[in-house]
Design an enzyme around this catalytic site. Structure first.
Site, mmCIF file in Angstrom:
data_model
loop_
_atom_site.group_PDB
_atom_site.id
_atom_site.type_symbol
_atom_site.label_atom_id
_atom_site.label_comp_id
_atom_site.label_asym_id
_atom_site.label_seq_id
_atom_site.Cartn_x
_atom_site.Cartn_y
_atom_site.Cartn_z
ATOM 1 N N TYR A 39 -39.550 -21.955 15.756
ATOM 2 C CA TYR A 39 -40.493 -20.189 16.497
ATOM 3 C C TYR A 39 -40.587 -21.042 18.268
ATOM 4 O O TYR A 39 -40.180 -19.680 18.821
ATOM 5 C CB TYR A 39 -42.210 -20.391 15.897
ATOM 6 C CG TYR A 39 -42.466 -19.345 16.818
ATOM 7 C CD1 TYR A 39 -43.032 -17.991 16.290
ATOM 8 C CD2 TYR A 39 -43.711 -19.575 17.409
ATOM 9 C CE1 TYR A 39 -43.843 -16.847 17.032
ATOM 10 C CE2 TYR A 39 -44.840 -19.125 18.107
ATOM 11 C CZ TYR A 39 -44.396 -17.648 17.583
ATOM 12 O OH TYR A 39 -45.079 -16.825 18.673
ATOM 13 N N LYS A 43 -39.231 -18.774 20.976
ATOM 14 C CA LYS A 43 -40.081 -18.761 22.581
ATOM 15 C C LYS A 43 -39.770 -19.188 23.574
ATOM 16 O O LYS A 43 -40.281 -18.207 24.750
ATOM 17 C CB LYS A 43 -41.445 -18.931 22.487
ATOM 18 C CG LYS A 43 -41.953 -18.140 20.581
ATOM 19 C CD LYS A 43 -41.983 -15.837 21.854
ATOM 20 C CE LYS A 43 -42.776 -15.230 20.910
ATOM 21 N NZ LYS A 43 -42.879 -13.612 21.653
#
Length: 180
Positions: A39, A43
């Protein structure tokens, strides 16, 4: 996500010589997050995309920025108390996004961290660094590592890669003379 939507909209923005893009990153992308390597990497990639879109859109009045919001959401309900979530309303994000999309906004390539009723812009900093002699060794790096990492005098706040290129293209420093 961010790439697919931008890829579809970009030709229209180019044709109109105008566009505004606001991508969403997170604190995981900015600072990392334990147990969330995938993740956090995704990002962080949003930042690289945003910086590149800002550069490519500059001559066509296309601006691109990224926000890293901290707000009440279903995902946050699992890790925050009800009282904390009440201090992080979603609707406060809209004011920044609306401004970043407004024709009068000049910001492009910006990263904005926000939560509750607080907004800030993030930026990079670079230490003065050290110019080494030709053929320097890992031991040379180790002996001057403190200087490499010093953010005091000579600290720069770069906004593009040009300043790093200027430093990188400087000739090597003279080889130190023996202290014997």
């Amino acid at each position: 996500g961010a790439y697919s939507v931008t890829h579809a909209a970009w030709p229209h923005m180019e044709k109109n010589q105008y566009g505004r893009i606001v991508n969403v990153t997170s604190s995981s992308g900015l600072y990392g997050s334990f147990g969330q390597a995938n993740y956090a990497a995704m990002k962080s990639a949003v930042l690289g995309l945003t910086f590149t879109l800002a550069l490519e859109g500059k001559k066509r009045n296309i601006r691109a920025n990224a926000i890293a919001p901290l707000a009440a959401s279903r995902m946050m309900e699992t890790v925050r108390t009800k009282e904390e979530l009440e201090r992080l309303p979603l609707n406060t994000m809209a004011s920044l996004v609306a401004y970043l999309c407004h024709e009068s906004c000049e910001s492009s390539g910006g990263i904005y961290e926000l939560g509750g009723h607080w907004i800030s812009q993030l930026g990079w900093r670079r230490s003065r660094g050290v110019q080494f002699h030709q053929g320097f060794s890992p031991e040379d790096v180790a002996s001057r590592f403190g200087e490499i990492c010093e953010f005091g005098e000579g600290t720069e706040y770069p906004t593009d890669s040009d300043s790093a290129e200027v430093h990188s293209m400087e000739p090597p420093a003279p080889k130190p003379t023996s202290k014997l």
